[in-house]
Design an enzyme around this catalytic site. Sequence first.
Site, short mmCIF file in Angstrom:
data_model
loop_
_atom_site.label_atom_id
_atom_site.label_comp_id
_atom_site.label_asym_id
_atom_site.label_seq_id
_atom_site.Cartn_x
_atom_site.Cartn_y
_atom_site.Cartn_z
N SER A 65 -1.06 -21.51 -8.64
CA SER A 65 -2.13 -22.37 -8.76
C SER A 65 -3.01 -21.94 -10.12
O SER A 65 -3.83 -22.73 -10.49
CB SER A 65 -3.09 -22.16 -7.60
OG SER A 65 -3.52 -20.86 -7.73
N LYS A 80 -8.92 -18.01 -7.91
CA LYS A 80 -9.24 -19.20 -8.44
C LYS A 80 -10.26 -19.06 -9.79
O LYS A 80 -10.90 -18.01 -9.98
CB LYS A 80 -9.42 -20.25 -7.44
CG LYS A 80 -8.70 -20.47 -6.31
CD LYS A 80 -7.42 -21.14 -6.49
CE LYS A 80 -6.61 -21.01 -5.21
NZ LYS A 80 -5.31 -21.51 -5.42
#
Length: 549
Positions: A160, A256
């Site tokens: 990700s 993230k």
Amino acid sequence: MDYILTYSLYVVVLSLLMGISTWKLFKKMGYNPLFAFVPFYNYLIIQKETKHPKWWVAMAYLPIIGPIMMTVFHLFLMRHFGKSKFTQVLLTVILPFIYLATVNYSKDAEVESEDELYLTEEEKNAKKKDTFAGSITFAVVFATIVHIFVTQPFGIPTGSMERTLLVGDFLFVNKWSYGYRMPMRPVAIPFLQGTIMDTGQKGNPKDDPKSYVDAVKLPYWRLFQFNKPQKNDIVVFNYPQDSVHTAIDRKDPYVKRCVAVAGDVIEMRAGRLFVNGKPETILGDQQEQHKFIAHAGSQLDVPALYNKYGFLPLQEIQTNEGFVYDFQGLTDQIAKEIKALPQIIDMKEHIWDKDSAAIGYKLNAARDAYTKNIDTTQSIFPINKKWNQDWYGPLKIPKKGDVVTLNQETLPEYQWIISEYEHNKLENRNGKIFINGQETNQYTIKQDYYMMIGDNRDASLDARFFGFVPEENIVGKPMFTWMSLQGAFKDSSSTYQAPFKVRWDRMFKATNTGEVYKTSYWWVAVAILVLFFGWEFFVNLFKKKKQED
């Protein structure tokens, strides 16, 4: 304040248990039996009598480390009274206060002499083993202190954050970046996150053995919070909607990029991110990626592409007309180069249709048969919006003190905040909203929230699906990559498994700086090793000199 009061209550309870189960033993050692009830001082007496480092007592009541140190002290005390057989050691570890009480109230418990002149050879060997065990204990405690109170290692199992952070990167995370979050489950096994082991996919994850005691809990408290997450920071946080673990600090760790902070408005337009109406700022080390679908007349040399471009998650499907490739993480430049390959017939970026709320997808064998699947486990956030990964928002990020309007349209946006993150009783009955039994049409936000999204925009389970990240879930900021292993994790999004190799060029390089050329942190590794082994060396040298004197 709630944290200190709850913590103090635990200290009082532990001290009472210690006193009730050992007061006669303290009396036999020549001390006032009331000292057995005094926090810290009771363990200081044990250390004094057993001739072990007294500074260990300072760690007796620390979260997570405290239970380890208390167990060590209990073992020292039992050995002082001749209870050193395997079953006695096991009972001391498993049933500490019960076994201590059994010895305490027995009539045959007497202090054993530890004078070297009267020790048998067997007893001397046992004492050497104790010294070795003490060194091992010190090593475990030292590592646990660093792990809990300074920095914690995390691995990157998914793509990700490619190509900023690679699958197989192992990071050290600075727990003080945004203020230190005190442990909320003080009784836990060191180095484990949430569970001791995974019992398998067929079982319910909630049934997996926990690595912590959920009944012993402390409230959220953050120390020395001089900074908060800023836009473009890479942040490690606990997954907000983890349904397996109720303890916030034991929920699964995610990493993230913080693309929006409290008060910002976020929007995705055709796969491009806008914050407060402006295109996002792309940092030097940030490589934004998107999904591309390619049709090839013949099979591509995937290993060669992987060697050239590194991370390359893809699905390869053979059709009657050739091959279809679903590339889930390409930069615009890499996509341009792959499109120029002679095998490629056409290649286009895949962008979801506007007002399409489906978030699942499946690439069929028939050419152009790229269909959408509803996946109720990963619905877009909030669930009542016809948004998707590429067309999302506008959505305002809640800020502490905001007064938000509650109705049937806005409730899906705030229900997790009210009920789960800010711990209220929320009810929605007959079209009316009740919070803690009171009907209301508004709510005041109690903490700041953040929007965390992966750089690999089309292969990232992020805030577009699980929603806002509460401030209390923030762990810290990655400092550097201490190990990088290609092929360490199987990428479920790819039909190709990368060969295993060590990425030496990434090791001990800084993360989260925004710079293309990263600072090297080899000196940190050297300093830690010198500190650890140097401490042992100087302690042993001091003991030897003292014996010679």
